[in-house]
Scaffold this motif. Sequence first.
Motif, short mmCIF file in Angstrom:
data_model
loop_
_atom_site.label_atom_id
_atom_site.label_comp_id
_atom_site.label_asym_id
_atom_site.label_seq_id
_atom_site.Cartn_x
_atom_site.Cartn_y
_atom_site.Cartn_z
N ASN A 150 32.84 47.46 23.56
CA ASN A 150 31.41 47.29 23.81
C ASN A 150 31.07 48.16 25.01
O ASN A 150 31.47 47.87 26.14
CB ASN A 150 31.09 45.83 24.09
CG ASN A 150 29.61 45.60 24.32
OD1 ASN A 150 28.90 46.49 24.78
ND2 ASN A 150 29.14 44.41 24.03
N ILE A 151 30.32 49.23 24.77
CA ILE A 151 30.02 50.18 25.84
C ILE A 151 29.06 49.62 26.88
O ILE A 151 28.90 50.21 27.95
CB ILE A 151 29.51 51.53 25.29
CG1 ILE A 151 28.26 51.34 24.44
CG2 ILE A 151 30.62 52.24 24.52
CD1 ILE A 151 27.63 52.64 23.94
N ASN A 152 28.44 48.48 26.59
CA ASN A 152 27.53 47.85 27.56
C ASN A 152 28.25 46.92 28.53
O ASN A 152 27.69 46.58 29.57
CB ASN A 152 26.42 47.08 26.83
CG ASN A 152 25.39 48.02 26.27
OD1 ASN A 152 25.04 49.02 26.88
ND2 ASN A 152 24.90 47.71 25.09
N THR A 153 29.47 46.49 28.20
CA THR A 153 30.16 45.53 29.07
C THR A 153 31.58 45.95 29.43
O THR A 153 32.20 45.29 30.27
CB THR A 153 30.23 44.15 28.37
OG1 THR A 153 30.96 44.28 27.15
CG2 THR A 153 28.85 43.59 28.11
N ILE B 101 25.89 60.17 24.26
CA ILE B 101 25.69 61.61 24.51
C ILE B 101 24.71 61.86 25.65
O ILE B 101 24.65 62.96 26.19
CB ILE B 101 25.28 62.39 23.25
CG1 ILE B 101 23.96 61.89 22.69
CG2 ILE B 101 26.36 62.33 22.19
CD1 ILE B 101 23.39 62.73 21.57
N LYS B 102 23.95 60.84 26.05
CA LYS B 102 23.07 60.98 27.22
C LYS B 102 23.89 61.04 28.51
O LYS B 102 23.44 61.59 29.50
CB LYS B 102 22.09 59.80 27.29
CG LYS B 102 21.08 59.79 26.17
CD LYS B 102 20.18 58.58 26.28
CE LYS B 102 19.18 58.55 25.15
NZ LYS B 102 18.31 57.34 25.20
N VAL B 103 25.09 60.48 28.46
CA VAL B 103 25.99 60.51 29.62
C VAL B 103 26.65 61.87 29.71
O VAL B 103 26.74 62.47 30.77
CB VAL B 103 27.07 59.41 29.51
CG1 VAL B 103 28.05 59.50 30.67
CG2 VAL B 103 26.43 58.04 29.44
N ASP B 104 27.13 62.36 28.58
CA ASP B 104 27.86 63.63 28.52
C ASP B 104 27.67 64.19 27.11
O ASP B 104 28.18 63.62 26.15
CB ASP B 104 29.33 63.40 28.83
CG ASP B 104 30.17 64.67 28.85
OD1 ASP B 104 29.69 65.72 28.37
OD2 ASP B 104 31.30 64.61 29.35
N ASP B 105 26.93 65.28 27.01
CA ASP B 105 26.62 65.81 25.67
C ASP B 105 27.81 66.46 24.97
O ASP B 105 27.71 66.88 23.83
CB ASP B 105 25.43 66.77 25.71
CG ASP B 105 25.69 68.01 26.56
OD1 ASP B 105 26.77 68.12 27.16
OD2 ASP B 105 24.79 68.87 26.62
N ALA C 204 21.26 48.92 29.71
CA ALA C 204 22.15 48.85 28.55
C ALA C 204 21.85 49.95 27.54
O ALA C 204 20.70 50.37 27.38
CB ALA C 204 22.02 47.49 27.88
N PHE C 205 22.91 50.39 26.88
CA PHE C 205 22.75 51.35 25.79
C PHE C 205 22.06 50.64 24.63
O PHE C 205 22.39 49.50 24.31
CB PHE C 205 24.12 51.88 25.34
CG PHE C 205 24.80 52.75 26.36
CD1 PHE C 205 24.49 54.09 26.47
CD2 PHE C 205 25.76 52.21 27.21
CE1 PHE C 205 25.13 54.90 27.41
CE2 PHE C 205 26.40 53.01 28.15
CZ PHE C 205 26.08 54.35 28.26
N ARG C 206 21.13 51.31 23.98
CA ARG C 206 20.43 50.72 22.83
C ARG C 206 21.09 51.09 21.51
O ARG C 206 20.87 50.44 20.51
CB ARG C 206 18.98 51.18 22.81
CG ARG C 206 18.21 50.63 23.98
CD ARG C 206 16.79 51.12 23.97
NE ARG C 206 16.10 50.64 25.15
CZ ARG C 206 14.92 50.07 25.11
NH1 ARG C 206 14.30 49.93 23.96
NH2 ARG C 206 14.36 49.66 26.21
N ALA C 207 21.89 52.16 21.52
CA ALA C 207 22.62 52.61 20.34
C ALA C 207 23.91 53.27 20.81
O ALA C 207 23.97 53.80 21.92
CB ALA C 207 21.79 53.60 19.53
N THR C 208 24.92 53.25 19.97
CA THR C 208 26.18 53.87 20.36
C THR C 208 26.02 55.37 20.58
O THR C 208 26.68 55.94 21.45
CB THR C 208 27.27 53.60 19.31
OG1 THR C 208 26.83 54.07 18.04
CG2 THR C 208 27.60 52.13 19.23
N VAL D 7 33.30 52.06 18.93
CA VAL D 7 32.38 51.52 19.93
C VAL D 7 31.32 50.64 19.29
O VAL D 7 30.99 50.78 18.12
CB VAL D 7 31.70 52.65 20.75
CG1 VAL D 7 32.71 53.41 21.57
CG2 VAL D 7 30.91 53.59 19.88
N THR D 8 30.78 49.75 20.12
CA THR D 8 29.70 48.87 19.72
C THR D 8 28.81 48.63 20.93
O THR D 8 29.21 48.92 22.06
CB THR D 8 30.23 47.54 19.15
OG1 THR D 8 29.14 46.76 18.67
CG2 THR D 8 31.01 46.75 20.19
#
Length: 91
Positions: A23-26, A63-67, A55-59, A78-79
Amino acid sequence: MKKLLITLVTMLAFTGAAHAVVNINTATQAELQTLPGISSARAKAIIEYRTKAGAFRATDDLIKVDDTIDMRDLRKDVTITGPTLIRPVAK
């Protein structure tokens, strides 16, 4: 009896590997680093991004972090909901 033996051997053969669903949000830095292509620096950047932007809204928002993150490799791992899980997979 033969079918039972084959079933047991097959089950034991597939218990060696583990597959993470993160879970990329936690997720912690260590949990994020279990993902293919996510280094220590990228894991820190993901945590920093979600701390600042929420929190990320979609997995695919990774790419907003690192394209340069290859989402083709990560989508299955990921979820954005639920806990981070480790589950056995076939070798």
